[in-house]
Design a protein around this motif. Structure first.
Motif, PDB file in Angstrom:
ATOM      1  N   LYS A 268       0.801  -1.227   0.000  1.00 14.77           N
ATOM      2  CA  LYS A 268       0.000   0.000   0.000  1.00 14.77           C
ATOM      3  C   LYS A 268       0.833   1.277   0.000  1.00 14.77           C
ATOM      4  O   LYS A 268       0.439   2.272  -0.614  1.00 14.77           O
ATOM      5  CB  LYS A 268      -0.923   0.019   1.224  1.00 14.77           C
ATOM      6  CG  LYS A 268      -1.938  -1.112   1.247  1.00 14.77           C
ATOM      7  CD  LYS A 268      -2.791  -1.043   2.501  1.00 14.77           C
ATOM      8  CE  LYS A 268      -3.813  -2.179   2.532  1.00 14.77           C
ATOM      9  NZ  LYS A 268      -4.649  -2.128   3.762  1.00 14.77           N
ATOM     10  N   ASN A 269       1.930   1.283   0.705  1.00 17.85           N
ATOM     11  CA  ASN A 269       2.678   2.528   0.893  1.00 17.85           C
ATOM     12  C   ASN A 269       4.021   2.538   0.174  1.00 17.85           C
ATOM     13  O   ASN A 269       4.730   1.533   0.134  1.00 17.85           O
ATOM     14  CB  ASN A 269       2.912   2.768   2.388  1.00 17.85           C
ATOM     15  CG  ASN A 269       1.614   2.901   3.151  1.00 17.85           C
ATOM     16  OD1 ASN A 269       0.680   3.566   2.714  1.00 17.85           O
ATOM     17  ND2 ASN A 269       1.534   2.241   4.299  1.00 17.85           N
ATOM     18  N   ALA A 270       4.354   3.698  -0.356  1.00 17.60           N
ATOM     19  CA  ALA A 270       5.619   3.884  -1.061  1.00 17.60           C
ATOM     20  C   ALA A 270       6.739   4.166  -0.054  1.00 17.60           C
ATOM     21  O   ALA A 270       6.550   4.915   0.907  1.00 17.60           O
ATOM     22  CB  ALA A 270       5.504   5.032  -2.050  1.00 17.60           C
ATOM     23  N   MET A 271       7.886   3.577  -0.283  1.00 18.19           N
ATOM     24  CA  MET A 271       9.044   3.818   0.580  1.00 18.19           C
ATOM     25  C   MET A 271      10.319   3.455  -0.170  1.00 18.19           C
ATOM     26  O   MET A 271      10.419   2.387  -0.757  1.00 18.19           O
ATOM     27  CB  MET A 271       8.952   2.975   1.858  1.00 18.19           C
ATOM     28  CG  MET A 271      10.084   3.240   2.857  1.00 18.19           C
ATOM     29  SD  MET A 271      10.119   2.020   4.210  1.00 18.19           S
ATOM     30  CE  MET A 271      10.978   0.656   3.388  1.00 18.19           C
TER      31      MET A 271
ATOM     32  N   THR B 251      20.443   5.678  -3.215  1.00 18.88           N
ATOM     33  CA  THR B 251      19.229   4.875  -3.292  1.00 18.88           C
ATOM     34  C   THR B 251      19.523   3.461  -3.767  1.00 18.88           C
ATOM     35  O   THR B 251      20.162   3.263  -4.799  1.00 18.88           O
ATOM     36  CB  THR B 251      18.205   5.519  -4.248  1.00 18.88           C
ATOM     37  OG1 THR B 251      17.865   6.817  -3.760  1.00 18.88           O
ATOM     38  CG2 THR B 251      16.939   4.679  -4.337  1.00 18.88           C
ATOM     39  N   VAL B 252      19.047   2.485  -2.999  1.00 18.35           N
ATOM     40  CA  VAL B 252      19.169   1.076  -3.392  1.00 18.35           C
ATOM     41  C   VAL B 252      17.913   0.653  -4.146  1.00 18.35           C
ATOM     42  O   VAL B 252      17.989   0.075  -5.231  1.00 18.35           O
ATOM     43  CB  VAL B 252      19.354   0.167  -2.154  1.00 18.35           C
ATOM     44  CG1 VAL B 252      19.445  -1.294  -2.573  1.00 18.35           C
ATOM     45  CG2 VAL B 252      20.602   0.569  -1.384  1.00 18.35           C
ATOM     46  N   VAL B 253      16.745   0.933  -3.563  1.00 15.63           N
ATOM     47  CA  VAL B 253      15.455   0.645  -4.197  1.00 15.63           C
ATOM     48  C   VAL B 253      14.622   1.918  -4.150  1.00 15.63           C
ATOM     49  O   VAL B 253      14.411   2.483  -3.071  1.00 15.63           O
ATOM     50  CB  VAL B 253      14.706  -0.493  -3.475  1.00 15.63           C
ATOM     51  CG1 VAL B 253      13.370  -0.756  -4.157  1.00 15.63           C
ATOM     52  CG2 VAL B 253      15.550  -1.760  -3.449  1.00 15.63           C
ATOM     53  N   ASP B 254      14.145   2.373  -5.301  1.00 21.23           N
ATOM     54  CA  ASP B 254      13.382   3.623  -5.365  1.00 21.23           C
ATOM     55  C   ASP B 254      12.083   3.545  -4.564  1.00 21.23           C
ATOM     56  O   ASP B 254      11.746   4.467  -3.830  1.00 21.23           O
ATOM     57  CB  ASP B 254      13.047   3.976  -6.822  1.00 21.23           C
ATOM     58  CG  ASP B 254      14.277   4.423  -7.589  1.00 21.23           C
ATOM     59  OD1 ASP B 254      15.108   5.143  -6.994  1.00 21.23           O
ATOM     60  OD2 ASP B 254      14.412   4.050  -8.761  1.00 21.23           O
ATOM     61  N   ASP B 255      11.339   2.461  -4.743  1.00 19.86           N
ATOM     62  CA  ASP B 255      10.047   2.319  -4.076  1.00 19.86           C
ATOM     63  C   ASP B 255       9.753   0.831  -3.899  1.00 19.86           C
ATOM     64  O   ASP B 255       9.529   0.122  -4.878  1.00 19.86           O
ATOM     65  CB  ASP B 255       8.940   2.988  -4.903  1.00 19.86           C
ATOM     66  CG  ASP B 255       7.575   2.917  -4.250  1.00 19.86           C
ATOM     67  OD1 ASP B 255       7.471   2.376  -3.128  1.00 19.86           O
ATOM     68  OD2 ASP B 255       6.606   3.404  -4.848  1.00 19.86           O
TER      69      ASP B 255
ATOM     70  N   THR C 278       6.497  -0.777  -5.548  1.00 19.07           N
ATOM     71  CA  THR C 278       6.386  -1.109  -6.971  1.00 19.07           C
ATOM     72  C   THR C 278       7.602  -1.863  -7.528  1.00 19.07           C
ATOM     73  O   THR C 278       7.522  -2.425  -8.618  1.00 19.07           O
ATOM     74  CB  THR C 278       6.206   0.180  -7.803  1.00 19.07           C
ATOM     75  OG1 THR C 278       7.317   1.062  -7.554  1.00 19.07           O
ATOM     76  CG2 THR C 278       4.908   0.892  -7.416  1.00 19.07           C
ATOM     77  N   ALA C 279       8.692  -1.881  -6.791  1.00 18.95           N
ATOM     78  CA  ALA C 279       9.911  -2.534  -7.290  1.00 18.95           C
ATOM     79  C   ALA C 279       9.745  -4.047  -7.324  1.00 18.95           C
ATOM     80  O   ALA C 279       9.026  -4.630  -6.516  1.00 18.95           O
ATOM     81  CB  ALA C 279      11.099  -2.160  -6.412  1.00 18.95           C
ATOM     82  N   THR C 280      10.418  -4.670  -8.259  1.00 21.11           N
ATOM     83  CA  THR C 280      10.362  -6.129  -8.364  1.00 21.11           C
ATOM     84  C   THR C 280      11.374  -6.761  -7.408  1.00 21.11           C
ATOM     85  O   THR C 280      12.411  -6.179  -7.104  1.00 21.11           O
ATOM     86  CB  THR C 280      10.693  -6.586  -9.800  1.00 21.11           C
ATOM     87  OG1 THR C 280      11.982  -6.077 -10.169  1.00 21.11           O
ATOM     88  CG2 THR C 280       9.648  -6.056 -10.775  1.00 21.11           C
ATOM     89  N   PHE C 281      11.039  -7.954  -6.921  1.00 21.37           N
ATOM     90  CA  PHE C 281      11.984  -8.694  -6.092  1.00 21.37           C
ATOM     91  C   PHE C 281      13.122  -9.150  -6.998  1.00 21.37           C
ATOM     92  O   PHE C 281      12.922  -9.955  -7.908  1.00 21.37           O
ATOM     93  CB  PHE C 281      11.307  -9.888  -5.429  1.00 21.37           C
ATOM     94  CG  PHE C 281      10.247  -9.496  -4.429  1.00 21.37           C
ATOM     95  CD1 PHE C 281      10.399  -8.353  -3.649  1.00 21.37           C
ATOM     96  CD2 PHE C 281       9.106 -10.265  -4.260  1.00 21.37           C
ATOM     97  CE1 PHE C 281       9.438  -7.984  -2.721  1.00 21.37           C
ATOM     98  CE2 PHE C 281       8.130  -9.905  -3.339  1.00 21.37           C
ATOM     99  CZ  PHE C 281       8.297  -8.760  -2.557  1.00 21.37           C
TER     100      PHE C 281
ATOM    101  N   PHE D  11      18.520   1.886   5.340  1.00 20.55           N
ATOM    102  CA  PHE D  11      17.411   2.514   6.058  1.00 20.55           C
ATOM    103  C   PHE D  11      16.393   3.126   5.103  1.00 20.55           C
ATOM    104  O   PHE D  11      16.639   3.252   3.904  1.00 20.55           O
ATOM    105  CB  PHE D  11      17.943   3.580   7.025  1.00 20.55           C
ATOM    106  CG  PHE D  11      18.637   4.738   6.354  1.00 20.55           C
ATOM    107  CD1 PHE D  11      18.035   5.979   6.256  1.00 20.55           C
ATOM    108  CD2 PHE D  11      19.922   4.592   5.833  1.00 20.55           C
ATOM    109  CE1 PHE D  11      18.679   7.058   5.647  1.00 20.55           C
ATOM    110  CE2 PHE D  11      20.583   5.648   5.228  1.00 20.55           C
ATOM    111  CZ  PHE D  11      19.956   6.886   5.137  1.00 20.55           C
ATOM    112  N   ALA D  12      15.234   3.508   5.647  1.00 21.49           N
ATOM    113  CA  ALA D  12      14.138   4.038   4.843  1.00 21.49           C
ATOM    114  C   ALA D  12      14.306   5.530   4.589  1.00 21.49           C
ATOM    115  O   ALA D  12      14.890   6.245   5.413  1.00 21.49           O
ATOM    116  CB  ALA D  12      12.805   3.782   5.540  1.00 21.49           C
ATOM    117  N   ASP D  13      13.784   5.996   3.469  1.00 25.10           N
ATOM    118  CA  ASP D  13      13.901   7.420   3.138  1.00 25.10           C
ATOM    119  C   ASP D  13      12.701   8.236   3.599  1.00 25.10           C
ATOM    120  O   ASP D  13      12.660   9.448   3.401  1.00 25.10           O
ATOM    121  CB  ASP D  13      14.109   7.606   1.630  1.00 25.10           C
ATOM    122  CG  ASP D  13      12.882   7.220   0.801  1.00 25.10           C
ATOM    123  OD1 ASP D  13      11.892   6.707   1.370  1.00 25.10           O
ATOM    124  OD2 ASP D  13      12.924   7.417  -0.432  1.00 25.10           O
TER     125      ASP D  13
END
Length: 230
Positions: A114-117, A149-153, A156-159, A186-188
């Protein structure tokens, strides 16, 4: 008395032979190492925390990033600190133009869809260990430098496996330009979301003896050979 022409001929032959023997073994070595230490800490103090994502409890080899919008739930806000043993690298290794270092990690799970991070990687600026009383503080995540940034979101990012070039960081640590206190994941943003990661690794490309140096060695041998003929 030693004949100078014969001496030059012997030297040139020896150097050419040496360059020929070295050349086949001048392949770079790719080394992949796992973190030496992994510590996940919460925002409620200097204590180790165990987080979960929807895949279940995390093992000691996994890394977790978790956030809660409700700041009263500080124990559920988690950042993971980890470091790599770089004792096998020398200044000569990392200062070679062909040297490279890549951080690699598998993104394997999320708390929800549900939430972007986003998830960031930073360089830790304070010393820590995995011993009670000297664990890293959650707040050090925000104070980390060279955040990338390691993963933008994670929503929506794929595993998949994600990589970052950390060549300059490893060079600075090995050369003593800065201290190796490891990395933090850590989270942005502060939002009800989290992500689980596995198989963190540092993949370094350590060059073998320079092909340019070997080529130069061969040229020296040829030059001596010409002088011997004259």
């Amino acid at each position: 008395m030693i004949n100078s022409k014969k001496l030059l001929t012997s030297l040139s032959a020896g150097i050419c032979l040496m360059s020929a023997l070295i050349a086949p073994s001048t392949q770079a070595s790719v080394i992949s190492v796992s973190p030496d230490t992994i510590v996940s800490v919460s925002a409620d103090g200097d204590e180790s925390s165990v987080g979960t994502v929807n895949s279940g409890p995390l093992s000691s080899s996994e890394l977790i990033v978790r956030e809660r919008k409700n700041t009263s739930q500080e124990s559920l806000r988690i950042a993971t600190f980890f470091d790599f043993d770089l004792s096998y690298l020398t200044a000569s290794d990392v200062n070679n133009n062909a040297f490279s270092a890549v951080f690699s990690i598998d993104f394997v799970s999320t708390v929800n869809t549900k939430n972007a991070m986003g998830v960031l990687l930073g360089e830790v600026e304070s010393a820590w260990t995995d011993t009670a009383g000297s664990l890293p503080l959650y707040e050090w995540a925000d104070l980390s430098t060279n955040q990338t940034t390691v993963v933008d979101d994670v929503k929506t990012a794929t595993f998949d496996t994600y990589t970052l070039d950390v060549t300059s960081t490893i060079q600075d640590w090995v050369n003593g330009v800065s201290d190796n206190y490891g990395f933090v994941l850590f989270a942005d943003s502060t939002v009800y979301q989290g992500a689980g990661f596995d198989n963190a690794a540092l993949v370094v490309n350590v060059p073998a003896p320079s092909t340019i140096a070997i080529f130069g060695l061969a040229l020296v041998g040829l030059s001596l050979a010409r002088k011997a003929k004259k």
